[in-house]
Enzyme design. Structure first.
Site, short mmCIF file in Angstrom:
data_model
loop_
_atom_site.label_atom_id
_atom_site.label_comp_id
_atom_site.label_asym_id
_atom_site.label_seq_id
_atom_site.Cartn_x
_atom_site.Cartn_y
_atom_site.Cartn_z
N TYR A 43 0.80 -1.21 0.00
CA TYR A 43 0.00 0.00 0.00
C TYR A 43 0.84 1.27 0.00
O TYR A 43 0.56 2.23 -0.69
CB TYR A 43 -0.90 -0.06 1.24
CG TYR A 43 -1.59 1.23 1.57
CD1 TYR A 43 -2.52 1.79 0.68
CD2 TYR A 43 -1.33 1.90 2.76
CE1 TYR A 43 -3.14 2.98 0.98
CE2 TYR A 43 -1.97 3.08 3.07
CZ TYR A 43 -2.87 3.61 2.17
OH TYR A 43 -3.48 4.79 2.47
N TYR A 75 -10.14 -2.61 6.01
CA TYR A 75 -10.45 -2.55 7.44
C TYR A 75 -11.51 -3.56 7.89
O TYR A 75 -11.75 -3.69 9.08
CB TYR A 75 -10.99 -1.15 7.77
CG TYR A 75 -9.97 -0.03 7.86
CD1 TYR A 75 -9.02 0.17 6.88
CD2 TYR A 75 -10.00 0.86 8.93
CE1 TYR A 75 -8.11 1.21 6.97
CE2 TYR A 75 -9.10 1.91 9.03
CZ TYR A 75 -8.16 2.08 8.04
OH TYR A 75 -7.27 3.14 8.13
N HIS A 89 -10.30 9.00 10.39
CA HIS A 89 -9.30 8.99 9.32
C HIS A 89 -9.13 10.41 8.78
O HIS A 89 -10.11 11.17 8.78
CB HIS A 89 -9.77 8.05 8.19
CG HIS A 89 -8.68 7.64 7.25
ND1 HIS A 89 -8.17 8.50 6.31
CD2 HIS A 89 -8.00 6.47 7.11
CE1 HIS A 89 -7.21 7.87 5.62
NE2 HIS A 89 -7.09 6.63 6.10
N GLY A 90 -7.95 10.72 8.27
CA GLY A 90 -7.75 12.00 7.61
C GLY A 90 -8.65 12.06 6.37
O GLY A 90 -8.98 11.01 5.80
N ASP A 91 -9.01 13.26 5.92
CA ASP A 91 -9.96 13.33 4.79
C ASP A 91 -9.25 13.32 3.42
O ASP A 91 -9.81 13.75 2.43
CB ASP A 91 -10.86 14.56 4.93
CG ASP A 91 -10.08 15.87 4.84
OD1 ASP A 91 -8.82 15.82 4.77
OD2 ASP A 91 -10.72 16.94 4.84
N ASP A 204 20.83 -6.16 -28.12
CA ASP A 204 21.10 -6.67 -26.76
C ASP A 204 22.25 -7.67 -26.82
O ASP A 204 22.05 -8.87 -26.66
CB ASP A 204 19.79 -7.33 -26.26
CG ASP A 204 19.91 -7.88 -24.85
OD1 ASP A 204 20.82 -7.47 -24.11
OD2 ASP A 204 19.07 -8.74 -24.50
C1 SPV Z 1 16.39 -8.87 -20.31
O1 SPV Z 1 15.33 -8.34 -19.96
O2 SPV Z 1 17.31 -8.24 -20.83
C2 SPV Z 1 16.61 -10.30 -20.07
C3 SPV Z 1 15.46 -11.21 -20.06
O3 SPV Z 1 17.76 -10.70 -19.97
S1 SPV Z 1 15.29 -11.82 -21.67
O4 SPV Z 1 15.16 -10.70 -22.58
O5 SPV Z 1 14.13 -12.67 -21.70
O6 SPV Z 1 16.51 -12.59 -21.99
MG MG Z 2 19.20 -9.35 -20.62
#
Ligand code: SPV
Ligand code: MG
Length: 431
Positions: A43, A75, A89-91, A204
């Site tokens: 929360y 609650y 409670h605060g409003d 990547d």
């Molecule tokens: C990333 O988010 O870079 C990961 C997870 O390594 S995956 O892309 O599934 O390999």
């Molecule tokens: Mg990765």
């Protein structure tokens, strides 16, 4: 004598709270509920004081007759038990989650004739300063780093979401939903190599260098307080990895996940469509050991990621690696899969959990996205990472806006799909 109930979910008592107690006292005998740590994390922000410390703090407030622990943010249960004449409670019922709580209180009090009393919410410079100090404390690297380990004890499953800049960090930090009587938010953030690279228009393949990746961490750190899990790709050379462990630790990152691949890394979701080389167990264990020896704090985690299922090397290979990496000192195991159903992940978790009940298991349901958190918990997973959804949501939305402007030779047509200017200029909190 009439009875009054109020619930505090705070680490610090300021004049606003004292005012609530003063007003409550005029109505009858006051009981304060202290929201449990488990519920605070859903929360509110992460508690800086434990439940026991917060109970002690509330007991000292003049005018408080009883202090109890409120175990659920809604609650109804506690009210049904205590049946107080008044709930105070605060409003400040502005947010969606506050509205849901208010509704829950009214539905319950209506059943037995209790009354909800809204006290004007106190806000002044002093309270604002205290709130700012609390936020600062939450983001101090020393305090932030250990929060993932703490969360692993508090949450049935730690939910991490991908962030790749300050803005996505703010979304994950601040988004709270109230659905079906429950309130929830993300627990942690994942600095994905895929999304960090994609956001820079790069593949990547460990091309985006560490200095730049750390810059992203820093951008996120500056505006958030939740624990960060860093995608460390293969971890690179052992000789480099040890330095990076120290840097991540110093920044206040909670964990690094490194995958058991070597050479030119490609994204796992390509699987065997591209050439990917899995590291040997021996070499990867050396990397884990070197990382663990290099780290200075107790709370930083090095999590070993297993690519055996991605590369179709089989379940036995995955399990053998899991035990070996754990024995080399890994603080957790991430098991990855690119199947569209979670069967092999469930099988891995069930088999691993037969002999290892405590090493945290991390899962990344990008391709098997029908799996629910409840199912993952029932198979013993401890951390679920939603690894790329924010970036994937942003791309089509931005492309759509670009196309609309080009097609219409003006920006009017796309405006309804955009965040209002007023909202965007007030989105970032002023310091
Ligand atoms: C990333 O988010 O870079 C990961 C997870 O390594 S995956 O892309 O599934 O390999
Ligand atoms: Mg990765």
């Amino acid at each position: 004598m009439k009875t009054v109930y109020t619930c505090f979910c705070t680490d610090y008592i300021h004049e606003g709270h004292l005012n609530i107690i003063k007003e409550a006292q005029k109505l009858g005998e006051v009981t304060v509920g202290v929201l449990s740590d488990e519920q605070m994390i859903k929360y509110n922000s992460f508690p800086l004081k434990s439940t026991a410390e917060r109970v002690k703090m509330c007991k000292k407030i003049p005018g408080v007759a009883n202090v109890i622990v409120q175990k659920e943010i809604m609650y109804d249960k506690v009210i049904q038990e205590l049946r107080p004449d008044y709930i105070v409670h605060g409003d400040n019922w502005e947010s969606e989650s506050m509205q849901a709580i208010r509704q829950n209180i009214l539905e319950t009090t209506n059943k037995y004739g209790g009354r909800l009393i809204d006290i004007p919410y106190s806000y002044n410079e002093n309270i604002a300063r205290i709130q700012k100090q609390m936020k600062e404390k939450l983001s101090i690297p020393e305090l932030r780093r250990g929060r993932l380990r703490k969360l692993l004890k508090l949450a049935p499953i730690v939910k991490a979401c991908e962030v790749h800049n300050g803005l996505t960090g703010l979304i994950v930090e601040k988004t709270v939903v109230a659905d079906g009587g429950a309130i929830d938010q993300f627990d942690a953030m994942w600095i994905s190599s895929l999304c960090d690279s994609t956001a820079k228009g790069k593949p990547d393949i460990e091309l985006v260098e560490m200095t730049s990746r750390f810059r992203t961490v820093d951008d996120v750190m500056e505006v958030t307080t939740k624990p960060i899990i860093f995608d460390g790709d293969t971890g690179g050379f052992i000789e480099h990895f040890v330095y990076n462990v120290r840097s991540l630790e110093r920044m206040g990152v909670s964990a690094v996940i490194i995958e058991d691949k070597t050479g030119l890394k490609k994204n796992s979701l390509f699987g065997n469509d591209v050439v990917q080389t899995q590291d040997t167990i021996e070499h990867f264990c050396q990397k884990i050991k070197a990382g663990k020896e290099a780290q200075l704090s107790e709370d930083f985690m090095i999590i070993a990621r297993i690519e055996s299922l991605i590369l179709e090397r089989g379940m036995d290979d995955a399990l053998e690696r899991a035990y070996a990496f754990r024995d080399a000192g890994a603080d957790g195991i991430m098991i990855h899969s690119r199947k569209t159903n979670p069967d092999e992940i469930f099988e891995f978790c069930d088999k691993f959990r037969k002999t290892d009940k405590k090493t945290p298991i991390v899962v990344v349901p990008s391709s098997y996205n029908t799996v629910t958190e409840t199912e993952l918990i029932s198979h013993g997973a401890n951390i679920v990472i939603y690894a790329n959804q924010l970036l994937r949501a942003a791309f089509p939305a931005m492309e759509n806006a670009a196309k609309s402007i080009l097609r219409n030779h003006r920006a009017y047509e796309i405006d309804n799909a955009l965040m209002p200017i007023k909202q965007i200029i007030t989105l970032i909190d002023e310091i």
